[in-house]
Scaffold this active site. Structure first.
Site, PDB file in Angstrom:
ATOM      1  N   ARG A 100       0.881  -1.187   0.000  1.00  0.00           N
ATOM      2  CA  ARG A 100       0.000   0.000   0.000  1.00  0.00           C
ATOM      3  C   ARG A 100       0.904   1.218   0.000  1.00  0.00           C
ATOM      4  O   ARG A 100       1.719   1.398   0.913  1.00  0.00           O
ATOM      5  CB  ARG A 100      -0.904   0.017   1.236  1.00  0.00           C
ATOM      6  CG  ARG A 100      -1.545   1.374   1.459  1.00  0.00           C
ATOM      7  CD  ARG A 100      -2.658   1.371   2.454  1.00  0.00           C
ATOM      8  NE  ARG A 100      -3.827   0.697   1.918  1.00  0.00           N
ATOM      9  CZ  ARG A 100      -5.042   0.775   2.462  1.00  0.00           C
ATOM     10  NH1 ARG A 100      -5.245   1.495   3.553  1.00  0.00           N
ATOM     11  NH2 ARG A 100      -6.060   0.141   1.923  1.00  0.00           N
ATOM     12  N   HIS A 127      -7.461   0.841  -6.388  1.00  0.00           N
ATOM     13  CA  HIS A 127      -7.574  -0.056  -5.232  1.00  0.00           C
ATOM     14  C   HIS A 127      -8.230  -1.365  -5.705  1.00  0.00           C
ATOM     15  O   HIS A 127      -9.372  -1.661  -5.369  1.00  0.00           O
ATOM     16  CB  HIS A 127      -8.433   0.635  -4.164  1.00  0.00           C
ATOM     17  CG  HIS A 127      -8.336   0.038  -2.797  1.00  0.00           C
ATOM     18  ND1 HIS A 127      -7.529  -1.040  -2.494  1.00  0.00           N
ATOM     19  CD2 HIS A 127      -8.966   0.371  -1.630  1.00  0.00           C
ATOM     20  CE1 HIS A 127      -7.670  -1.339  -1.204  1.00  0.00           C
ATOM     21  NE2 HIS A 127      -8.527  -0.504  -0.667  1.00  0.00           N
ATOM     22  N   GLN A 130     -10.036  -3.971  -3.367  1.00  0.00           N
ATOM     23  CA  GLN A 130     -11.343  -3.498  -2.902  1.00  0.00           C
ATOM     24  C   GLN A 130     -12.410  -3.727  -3.981  1.00  0.00           C
ATOM     25  O   GLN A 130     -13.514  -4.180  -3.704  1.00  0.00           O
ATOM     26  CB  GLN A 130     -11.257  -2.006  -2.555  1.00  0.00           C
ATOM     27  CG  GLN A 130     -12.553  -1.435  -2.026  1.00  0.00           C
ATOM     28  CD  GLN A 130     -12.924  -1.956  -0.655  1.00  0.00           C
ATOM     29  OE1 GLN A 130     -12.118  -1.920   0.253  1.00  0.00           O
ATOM     30  NE2 GLN A 130     -14.144  -2.468  -0.511  1.00  0.00           N
ATOM     31  N   ASP A 228     -17.061   7.150  -1.104  1.00  0.00           N
ATOM     32  CA  ASP A 228     -15.770   6.953  -0.433  1.00  0.00           C
ATOM     33  C   ASP A 228     -15.493   8.248   0.327  1.00  0.00           C
ATOM     34  O   ASP A 228     -16.168   9.270   0.109  1.00  0.00           O
ATOM     35  CB  ASP A 228     -14.697   6.674  -1.513  1.00  0.00           C
ATOM     36  CG  ASP A 228     -13.297   6.469  -0.937  1.00  0.00           C
ATOM     37  OD1 ASP A 228     -13.175   6.179   0.269  1.00  0.00           O
ATOM     38  OD2 ASP A 228     -12.327   6.603  -1.704  1.00  0.00           O
ATOM     39  N   CYS A 268     -16.236   1.571   0.687  1.00  0.00           N
ATOM     40  CA  CYS A 268     -15.052   0.744   0.973  1.00  0.00           C
ATOM     41  C   CYS A 268     -14.651   0.815   2.440  1.00  0.00           C
ATOM     42  O   CYS A 268     -13.941  -0.061   2.926  1.00  0.00           O
ATOM     43  CB  CYS A 268     -13.897   1.167   0.080  1.00  0.00           C
ATOM     44  SG  CYS A 268     -13.470   2.910   0.219  1.00  0.00           S
ATOM     45  N   ARG A 296     -13.351  -8.846   2.001  1.00  0.00           N
ATOM     46  CA  ARG A 296     -11.941  -8.581   1.685  1.00  0.00           C
ATOM     47  C   ARG A 296     -11.107  -9.831   1.979  1.00  0.00           C
ATOM     48  O   ARG A 296     -10.222 -10.193   1.211  1.00  0.00           O
ATOM     49  CB  ARG A 296     -11.404  -7.401   2.523  1.00  0.00           C
ATOM     50  CG  ARG A 296     -11.998  -6.044   2.199  1.00  0.00           C
ATOM     51  CD  ARG A 296     -11.581  -5.525   0.834  1.00  0.00           C
ATOM     52  NE  ARG A 296     -10.160  -5.354   0.696  1.00  0.00           N
ATOM     53  CZ  ARG A 296      -9.451  -4.286   1.085  1.00  0.00           C
ATOM     54  NH1 ARG A 296     -10.081  -3.256   1.629  1.00  0.00           N
ATOM     55  NH2 ARG A 296      -8.154  -4.208   0.901  1.00  0.00           N
TER      56      ARG A 296
HETATM   57  N1  NVA Z   1      -9.814   6.919  -1.175  1.00  0.00           N
HETATM   58  C1  NVA Z   1      -9.423   6.410   0.127  1.00  0.00           C
HETATM   59  C2  NVA Z   1      -9.659   4.927   0.180  1.00  0.00           C
HETATM   60  C3  NVA Z   1      -9.382   4.325   1.537  1.00  0.00           C
HETATM   61  C4  NVA Z   1      -9.598   2.839   1.558  1.00  0.00           C
HETATM   62  C5  NVA Z   1      -7.977   6.750   0.395  1.00  0.00           C
HETATM   63  O1  NVA Z   1      -7.148   6.603  -0.498  1.00  0.00           O
HETATM   64  O2  NVA Z   1      -7.677   7.186   1.517  1.00  0.00           O
HETATM   65  N1   CP Z   2     -11.113  -0.155   2.485  1.00  0.00           N
HETATM   66  C1   CP Z   2      -9.833  -0.240   2.917  1.00  0.00           C
HETATM   67  O1   CP Z   2      -8.912  -0.492   2.135  1.00  0.00           O
HETATM   68  O2   CP Z   2      -9.692  -0.091   4.247  1.00  0.00           O
HETATM   69  P1   CP Z   2      -8.319   0.131   5.040  1.00  0.00           P
HETATM   70  O3   CP Z   2      -7.799   1.493   4.637  1.00  0.00           O
HETATM   71  O4   CP Z   2      -8.705   0.062   6.474  1.00  0.00           O
HETATM   72  O5   CP Z   2      -7.353  -0.926   4.638  1.00  0.00           O
END
Ligand code: NVA
Ligand code: CP
Length: 315
Positions: A100, A127, A130, A228, A268, A296
């Protein structure tokens, strides 16, 4: 080496196999196959996570493997070791790596220098874990026996808020991949950008998504209302402006009323009640957010198993 950096890294047929396997793994969670037996998988985080971190750690363990959880700041990456060298070194210890991170080019650089499978656990661009989970969660409802991707054809998704975000990009690509209709609604300055248009073109997918600044228009006859966070990780400096501009795009009970009677609300997570979604919607029977969160685990186990299968030489 097969990686999972974007939704289209699996063909439609392979995606179907992932969903079919996820259903089987979910039905038999603690007594399933162990294709990661004796393997060690790295989980490398440059950003916070609850779901991705836990579901991958538990998932690797349930498939018989050993998860090695790493925070980039506590590795030598935090002190300037190159991605190329890090990828080469990690490939000597690990059998696969979930990452990530911030820019999508970081994960592409890892993939270019690693000789183990890399899984995208979120970048600023997309993502995919997800999205595969979201699609599986929809299929569980509309095609419970076969989780058949054909059932997705023509289903309408209304996406709200930051339509230039990683989640919006992933939804645009996934909708094109599975012949779904998608309308995104948000402020003009958060309309889908060139990067997603280029990604569709590169994969030979049609650019048939549409964008509107009218929240109600997108919800008409939708099967799925999706939103989101308005302030993604890395966008904190713009938090106030984003909250002010996106307020008309909050998913409310009134918007849900415009959608099909059978419509579901998805997110998500993490959610911010009173910002991108009203508390009543989160708590309503139409909300399937915790099924998404649970899935997930099952879907990522299927993705891990599929990548291991792809990496195993057939003789
Ligand atoms: N758009 C959000 C998704 C989190 C799972 C982010 O990147 O923070
Ligand atoms: N939806 C998601 O990826 O959650 P986290 O940021 O908690 O991993």
């Amino acid at each position: 080496m097969k990686h999972f950096l974007k939704e289209t890294d699996f063909s439609r047929q392979q995606a179907q196999q992932v969903f079919t396997l996820a259903k089987a793994l979910k039905a038999n969670r603690l007594n399933g196959p162990q294709p990661l037996n004796m393997q060690s998988w790295g989980l490398l985080f440059y950003k916070s996570s609850t779901r991705t971190r836990i579901s991958f750690e538990v998932g690797v363990n349930e498939l018989g493997g050993f998860p090695v959880v790493l925070n980039s700041e506590n590795t030598q990456i935090g002190r300037g070791e190159t991605i190329a060298d890090t990828a080469r070194v990690m490939s000597r210890y690990l059998h696969g790596l979930v990452i990530r991170t911030f820019g999508h080019e970081i994960i592409e650089e890892f993939a270019a220098h690693a000789n183990i499978p890399i899984i995208n656990g979120l970048t600023e661009f997309n993502h995919p874990c997800q999205l595969y989970t979201d699609i599986f969660t929809v299929l569980e409802r509309i095609s419970p026996d076969a989780v058949d991707i054909e059932a997705l054809r023509g289903k309408k998704v209304a996406f709200y808020g930051d339509c230039a975000s990683n989640m919006a990009n992933s939804w645009i690509i996934t909708a094109a991949m599975f012949d779904m209709e998608i309308v995104l609604a948000g402020p003009q300055q958060f309309a889908p950008g060139q990067a997603v248009a280029d990604a569709l073109k590169a994969d030979g997918l049609p650019a048939n998504y549409s964008f509107t600044t009218e929240a109600a228009e997108a919800a008409q006859d939708a099967d799925i209302l999706y939103t989101d966070v308005w302030v993604s990780m890395g966008d904190e400096a713009e938090a106030e402006e984003r909250r002010a501009r996106m307020l008309p795009f909050q998913v409310t009970p009134e918007l849900m009323q415009l959608a099909k009677e059978t419509a579901v609300f998805m997110h998500c997570l993490p959610a911010h009640a009173g910002e991108e979604v009203a508390q009543e919607v989160l708590d309503s029977p139409q909300s399937i957010i915790f099924d998404e969160a649970e899935n997930r685990l099952h879907v990522q186990k299927a993705i891990l198993a599929k990548l291991v299968e792809c990496a195993t030489p057939t003789r």
